[in-house]
Design a protein around this motif. Structure first.
Motif, PDB file in Angstrom:
ATOM      1  N   ASP A  36      15.487 -60.594  13.461  1.00 28.19           N
ATOM      2  CA  ASP A  36      15.476 -59.755  14.016  1.00 28.19           C
ATOM      3  C   ASP A  36      17.339 -59.117  13.646  1.00 28.19           C
ATOM      4  O   ASP A  36      17.416 -57.885  13.155  1.00 28.19           O
ATOM      5  CB  ASP A  36      15.824 -59.248  16.056  1.00 28.19           C
ATOM      6  CG  ASP A  36      14.472 -59.868  15.950  1.00 28.19           C
ATOM      7  OD1 ASP A  36      13.687 -58.940  16.642  1.00 28.19           O
ATOM      8  OD2 ASP A  36      14.323 -61.307  15.896  1.00 28.19           O
ATOM      9  N   VAL A  37      18.220 -59.752  14.342  1.00 26.29           N
ATOM     10  CA  VAL A  37      19.455 -59.000  13.509  1.00 26.29           C
ATOM     11  C   VAL A  37      19.879 -58.538  12.123  1.00 26.29           C
ATOM     12  O   VAL A  37      20.411 -57.313  11.385  1.00 26.29           O
ATOM     13  CB  VAL A  37      20.497 -60.435  13.324  1.00 26.29           C
ATOM     14  CG1 VAL A  37      22.287 -59.904  14.127  1.00 26.29           C
ATOM     15  CG2 VAL A  37      20.263 -60.996  14.944  1.00 26.29           C
ATOM     16  N   MET A  85      17.268 -57.637  10.748  1.00 29.06           N
ATOM     17  CA  MET A  85      16.679 -55.874  10.259  1.00 29.06           C
ATOM     18  C   MET A  85      17.410 -54.527  10.161  1.00 29.06           C
ATOM     19  O   MET A  85      17.949 -54.041   9.702  1.00 29.06           O
ATOM     20  CB  MET A  85      15.420 -56.128  11.144  1.00 29.06           C
ATOM     21  CG  MET A  85      14.448 -56.633  10.298  1.00 29.06           C
ATOM     22  SD  MET A  85      12.905 -56.487  11.397  1.00 29.06           S
ATOM     23  CE  MET A  85      12.231 -55.370  11.100  1.00 29.06           C
ATOM     24  N   THR A  86      18.359 -55.276  12.064  1.00 28.59           N
ATOM     25  CA  THR A  86      19.377 -54.113  12.019  1.00 28.59           C
ATOM     26  C   THR A  86      20.435 -54.293  11.212  1.00 28.59           C
ATOM     27  O   THR A  86      20.802 -52.738  10.844  1.00 28.59           O
ATOM     28  CB  THR A  86      20.047 -54.655  13.444  1.00 28.59           C
ATOM     29  OG1 THR A  86      18.970 -55.136  14.353  1.00 28.59           O
ATOM     30  CG2 THR A  86      20.527 -53.713  13.848  1.00 28.59           C
ATOM     31  N   ALA A 129      19.538 -52.605   8.088  1.00 29.95           N
ATOM     32  CA  ALA A 129      18.840 -51.042   8.084  1.00 29.95           C
ATOM     33  C   ALA A 129      20.347 -50.061   8.231  1.00 29.95           C
ATOM     34  O   ALA A 129      20.162 -48.733   7.777  1.00 29.95           O
ATOM     35  CB  ALA A 129      17.412 -50.725   9.525  1.00 29.95           C
TER      36      ALA A 129
END
Lengths: 99, 232
Positions: A52-53, A55-56, A59
């Motif tokens: 999750d981290v 991906m952030t 991006a």
């Protein structure tokens, strides 16, 4: 063990890219290198099991922040040029000192 | 010279202070107490397959609402500062160079895929890694690609404003629904939690993450459009 080695190599690459971003003379290269730091950081997050981290970070850190910096650089260059133009006009008219 | 010595000393002190962390870095073998509690409870409580999403949207839902508010404030600030009156017309006087054929074709091909991928990320936030923030950024990337491909085009500000404010209102409304139908503000059990792993599961979590995705996408698109400049 393999993961530890991969994380260590990524860490060394991150430090190298960060030092390069500080030392380089070109603002463009500096911006791209700091985007690279974020990209490798997202790889490290992925290796540590935090997709999750990762991906952030990929991006926002390496994508959007780089774009915002590039736009800001273009903007600041533009205002510099305008200031320079105004100063040139004032001095060519000879109506007082340029400051 | 003195300044350089001080800088080196400061960096060394910082490194020394963080040195203990270096020994603890790496992949932990076992999750700690708090992490274990979340791992045990979130499938039972909310039927959320992705525990991170369950934490972000429900256990720590109020923090997420605050984050969204901070992002809104940042967008409002950028929009207020980067006006045409303040910044003046661009150096090229509105005559921007046209984008290349390659960029235009790629933008046409990729826009649909990018928007679809962004929507997939935030709709499946409770099942797979990712969620509203990541999906919103992917959608903003699609907008950026189009702004680059057509430098003279502009974002429809009315549409962005409507999406942005509506999704914010829906987020708070879903939170309030938790008070009336479940146990508290932003409790996702206002809707039936369903079966773990199904798309329509985890109560209001998918809905909340969808509105967050739309809100973040709209806000970041507005920031990019403001930075691009030449606003009417």
């Amino acid at each position: 063990m393999a993961i530890d080695i991969a994380i260590s190599i990524s860490g060394v690459l991150m430090i190298a890219a960060a030092i390069g971003a500080v030392l380089t003379r070109s603002l463009l290269v500096s911006i791209i290198l700091s985007g690279g730091v974020s990209l490798i950081a997202s790889l490290v997050f992925l290796l540590m099991g935090a997709p999750d981290v990762a991906m952030t970070e990929a991006a926002i850190g390496s994508g959007l922040t780089t774009i915002v910096f590039l736009y800001a650089m273009a903007r600041s260059k533009q205002t510099d040029d305008e200031d320079a133009d105004e100063r040139m006009e004032i001095t060519s008219e000879g109506s007082g000192g340029a400051s | 010279m003195m300044r350089k010595v001080l800088v080196v000393l400061a960096v060394l002190g910082f490194a020394l202070a963080l040195l203990p962390l270096a020994y603890e870095a790496g992949v932990a073998g076992k999750p700690g107490d708090l992490a274990s509690a979340y791992l045990d409870r979130s499938p039972k409580d909310f039927a959320a397959a992705n525990v991170v999403t369950a934490i972000v949207v429900s256990y720590r839902g109020f923090d997420t609402l605050g984050e969204v508010a901070v992002l809104f404030a940042a967008t409002a600030g950028v929009g207020a500062l980067l006006t045409r009156k303040r910044m003046g017309p661009s150096a090229t006087g509105g005559k921007r160079t046209e984008s290349t054929e390659i960029l235009r074709t790629a933008a046409g091909l990729l826009t649909g895929l990018l928007v679809m991928f962004g929507a997939y990320i935030f709709l499946h936030g409770h099942l797979t890694p990712g969620g509203g923030f990541q999906g919103g950024v992917v959608i903003a990337t699609a907008v950026l690609l189009n702004l680059l491909a057509a430098p003279r085009s502009h974002l429809a500000h009315g549409a962005v404003t409507v999406v942005e404010s509506l999704s914010g209102a829906v987020y708070v409304a879903l939170g309030l629904l938790g008070i009336y139908l479940a146990r508290g503000f932003l409790d996702p059990r206002a809707l039936p939690i369903g079966k773990i792993g199904a798309l329509a599961s985890a109560g209001t979590i998918p809905l909340i993450y969808s509105v967050i995705g739309l809100k973040v996408g709209a806000e970041l698109s507005a920031i990019l459009d403001a930075l691009k400049g030449d606003r009417e």
